[in-house]
Scaffold this motif. Structure first.
Motif, PDB file in Angstrom:
ATOM      1  N   ARG A  30       1.051  -1.481  -0.318  1.00 49.42           N
ATOM      2  CA  ARG A  30      -0.514   0.032   0.416  1.00 49.42           C
ATOM      3  C   ARG A  30       0.630   1.571   0.186  1.00 49.42           C
ATOM      4  O   ARG A  30       1.619   0.957   0.849  1.00 49.42           O
ATOM      5  N   MET A  31       0.247   2.053  -0.580  1.00 51.40           N
ATOM      6  CA  MET A  31       1.440   3.185  -0.318  1.00 51.40           C
ATOM      7  C   MET A  31       0.047   4.479  -1.384  1.00 51.40           C
ATOM      8  O   MET A  31      -0.625   4.772  -1.381  1.00 51.40           O
ATOM      9  N   THR A  32       0.613   5.880  -0.304  1.00 43.68           N
ATOM     10  CA  THR A  32      -0.028   7.002  -0.825  1.00 43.68           C
ATOM     11  C   THR A  32      -0.147   7.286  -2.413  1.00 43.68           C
ATOM     12  O   THR A  32       1.048   6.709  -2.321  1.00 43.68           O
ATOM     13  N   PRO A  33      -0.947   7.908  -2.565  1.00 43.11           N
ATOM     14  CA  PRO A  33      -0.903   8.734  -4.219  1.00 43.11           C
ATOM     15  C   PRO A  33       0.951   8.975  -4.424  1.00 43.11           C
ATOM     16  O   PRO A  33       1.357   8.692  -5.714  1.00 43.11           O
ATOM     17  N   GLU A  34       1.431   9.315  -3.253  1.00 40.76           N
ATOM     18  CA  GLU A  34       2.157  10.457  -2.989  1.00 40.76           C
ATOM     19  C   GLU A  34       3.578   9.860  -3.367  1.00 40.76           C
ATOM     20  O   GLU A  34       4.728   9.426  -4.672  1.00 40.76           O
ATOM     21  N   GLY A  35       3.559   8.484  -2.294  1.00 39.47           N
ATOM     22  CA  GLY A  35       4.386   7.848  -3.071  1.00 39.47           C
ATOM     23  C   GLY A  35       4.374   6.316  -4.444  1.00 39.47           C
ATOM     24  O   GLY A  35       5.779   6.144  -3.986  1.00 39.47           O
ATOM     25  N   PHE A  36       3.095   6.876  -4.617  1.00 40.52           N
ATOM     26  CA  PHE A  36       3.158   6.142  -5.516  1.00 40.52           C
ATOM     27  C   PHE A  36       4.156   6.193  -6.617  1.00 40.52           C
ATOM     28  O   PHE A  36       4.939   6.273  -7.520  1.00 40.52           O
TER      29      PHE A  36
END
Length: 99
Positions: free
Chosen positions: A58-64
């Motif tokens: 799982r990632m945040t949109p920013e992390g992705f």
């Protein structure tokens, strides 16, 4: 009177064709293991693979977005890996002889 101890191992019983048991016994023997140890290790390894396949990342949109940016960068060579890839394999001519 002795106090009961909680059981930490549980029996598993299987019915297998003779050919399967022979193959398991042969493989266990080649590894120097008992049938029980060999089957337990093989079953646990297979179970771990299935569990790992089901793991979600799982990632945040920013992390992705950051992850994708790193993957999109040009590759950089690692000198040690380049040298290793250029070495002849043990079965190839030019491989250093044992001293």
């Amino acid at each position: 009177m002795a106090t009961p101890v909680e059981r930490k191992e549980y029996p598993i019983s299987m019915r297998l064709p003779e050919a399967d048991v022979a193959m398991i016994d042969r493989a266990a023997s080649l590894r120097g293991r008992s049938r029980t140890d060999f089957v337990r290790d093989a079953a646990v390894r297979a179970a771990e693979e299935v569990v790992m396949e089901q793991g979600l990342i799982r990632m945040t949109p920013e992390g992705f977005a950051e992850f994708m940016e790193v993957l999109s960068r040009p590759a950089t060579s690692v000198p040690e890996m380049v040298e290793l890839a250029r070495r002849p394999a043990p079965w190839e001519p030019g491989y250093p002889a044992k001293q």
